[in-house]
Design an enzyme around this catalytic site. Structure first.
Site, PDB file in Angstrom:
ATOM      1  N   LYS A 115       0.827  -1.213   0.000  1.00 39.55           N
ATOM      2  CA  LYS A 115       0.000   0.000   0.000  1.00 39.55           C
ATOM      3  C   LYS A 115       0.857   1.257   0.000  1.00 39.55           C
ATOM      4  O   LYS A 115       0.524   2.235  -0.664  1.00 39.55           O
ATOM      5  CB  LYS A 115      -0.957   0.012   1.196  1.00 39.55           C
ATOM      6  CG  LYS A 115      -2.129  -0.923   0.995  1.00 39.55           C
ATOM      7  CD  LYS A 115      -3.295  -0.562   1.865  1.00 39.55           C
ATOM      8  CE  LYS A 115      -4.389  -1.594   1.810  1.00 39.55           C
ATOM      9  NZ  LYS A 115      -5.157  -1.605   0.593  1.00 39.55           N
ATOM     10  N   LYS A 199      -3.840  -8.268  -7.097  1.00 41.53           N
ATOM     11  CA  LYS A 199      -5.179  -8.541  -6.577  1.00 41.53           C
ATOM     12  C   LYS A 199      -6.174  -7.462  -6.986  1.00 41.53           C
ATOM     13  O   LYS A 199      -5.826  -6.290  -7.031  1.00 41.53           O
ATOM     14  CB  LYS A 199      -5.031  -8.586  -5.050  1.00 41.53           C
ATOM     15  CG  LYS A 199      -6.274  -8.632  -4.261  1.00 41.53           C
ATOM     16  CD  LYS A 199      -5.976  -8.590  -2.778  1.00 41.53           C
ATOM     17  CE  LYS A 199      -6.204  -7.219  -2.177  1.00 41.53           C
ATOM     18  NZ  LYS A 199      -7.560  -6.696  -2.277  1.00 41.53           N
ATOM     19  N   LYS A 202     -10.747  -2.653  -4.223  1.00 42.97           N
ATOM     20  CA  LYS A 202     -11.753  -1.593  -4.385  1.00 42.97           C
ATOM     21  C   LYS A 202     -11.156  -0.205  -4.365  1.00 42.97           C
ATOM     22  O   LYS A 202     -11.769   0.744  -4.837  1.00 42.97           O
ATOM     23  CB  LYS A 202     -12.846  -1.742  -3.318  1.00 42.97           C
ATOM     24  CG  LYS A 202     -12.380  -1.504  -1.889  1.00 42.97           C
ATOM     25  CD  LYS A 202     -13.572  -1.562  -0.960  1.00 42.97           C
ATOM     26  CE  LYS A 202     -13.417  -2.628   0.105  1.00 42.97           C
ATOM     27  NZ  LYS A 202     -12.289  -2.423   1.018  1.00 42.97           N
TER      28      LYS A 202
END
Ligand code: ATP
Ligand code: MG
Length: 337
Positions: A115, A199, A202
């Protein structure tokens, strides 16, 4: 005497709209646990704010997620459906666990590395993003959860929760159940439609990379039509064709079939026909969920009733464990009148 039911806890954070990855990797898997176990299903808004959110949008998404939970088959009369920030025990337990976690183990979390790598240069990284696995450990441990149904990307965090629990139990005395991740067979990791090496998420900036549970049929057809495949041109289930493999996994997770059966039914056929089929399978699965979710969203008062009741039930369970934690680490209890 009736045997005590095992406890299940899981959550999704409202950091974006719910994707097909969340639906197949998490929600669909949760439904089957409801009869056998005592289930707590949470909307993890405190996790969402580890990165900056638009406040109005965040509030809207929380209700949308609750509506999708119910529309997908989570039954609020059986399971406890609640919003994380409505149960203060999560934050309180998280602090105590933060003081029992160490920097080294948190630095090893691959989600954190992924992230932060995705953030633009010069973006400041919140300490919340670093600490988020400890809050997740608190989410799990304050319910004494036995099982945590998650996609494979969250396995490491559940293992960290287990490590922290074990450490706390041995430092103070037995307090927590050691939780175990439950990963679905076919939908452990639904991949990004534009880059099948990562992956589906959202919070991705590219809308073509994911299917949303609330995407209308024409949008689903368009996104699947644009999904990245390869130049082989034959439907095979192999790591050399990750885009096609991902679409097969989606079919398998929805239809409960084996990859070989899908491959066999597309022998001699091209990607166009294959993708049309994939889109129809997804549409057929999501249409009833969308209809029910949209109905629920027209009457906010029913949703309010459900999450209020959920917070009460969750608080009751979580506070009992939190009190134990506070006592064991030596916090002086206030006089409760
Ligand atoms: P974000 O990008 O903000 O992290 P996300 O799509 O990863 O969002 P989370 O809220 O982090 O969603 O995860 C909720 C649940 O959905 C977790 O159990 C996670 O393992 C599962 N999940 C998320 N993405 C996928 C995926 N692509 N395939 C299978 N399961 C997934
Ligand atoms: Mg995630």
């Amino acid at each position: 005497m009736e045997e005590k039911k095992k406890i299940v806890l899981s959550a999704i954070k409202p950091s974006g709209e719910i994707t097909l990855g969340n639906y197949l990797g998490a929600i669909k898997n949760w439904i089957g646990f409801q009869d056998e176990y005592e289930c707590f299903y949470c909307i993890a808004d405190l996790h969402a704010i580890t990165v900056r959110q638009e406040p109005r949008l965040l509030r809207k998404r929380v209700l949308e997620i609750l509506a999708i939970y119910i529309a997908s088959g989570l039954d609020y009369t059986k399971s406890t459906l609640f919003v994380q920030s409505h149960v203060p025990a999560h934050s309180e337990a998280s602090w105590i666990l933060t003081c029992n976690a160490n920097m080294g183990e948190l630095s090893r979390m691959t989600q954190y590395k992924d992230k932060t790598a995705k953030l633009k240069e010069n973006t400041s990284i919140s300490a919340g993003l670093f600490n988020y696995p400890v809050l997740m450990a608190a989410d799990i441990l304050i319910y004494n959860a036995d099982f945590v149904p998650v996609g494979i990307d969250q396995k490491q965090h559940v293992e960290l929760a287990r490590d922290i629990a074990q450490r706390f139990n041995s430092s103070y005395s037995d307090t927590f159940t050691l939780p175990e991740a439950k990963i679905p067979e076919n939908a452990a990791k639904i991949m990004d439609l534009q880059d099948p090496s990562k992956k589906m998420s959202k919070s991705d900036d590219n809308q073509n990379s994911y299917i949303l549970v609330l995407d209308p049929p024409d949008v689903i057809r368009r996104k699947i039509g644009r999904a990245v495949t390869d130049s082989v041109g034959v439907v095979n289930y192999t790591d050399e064709q990750p885009g096609v493999k991902n679409l097969i996994n989606i079919i398998c997770a929805i239809k409960n079939v084996k990859p070989d059966e899908v491959v066999a039914s597309f022998e001699g056929k091209g990607y166009k026909e294959f993708k049309e089929y994939v889109a129809e399978v997804i549409i057929e699965e999501l249409e009833p969920v969308q209809k029910k979710a949209n109905e629920l969203l027209t009457d906010k008062s029913k949703l309010e009733e459900i999450y209020t009741e959920g917070a009460m039930k969750a608080s009751y369970a979580a506070t009992k464990v939190l009190r134990k934690m506070q006592k064991k680490v030596g916090l002086l209890p206030p006089v409760r009148k």
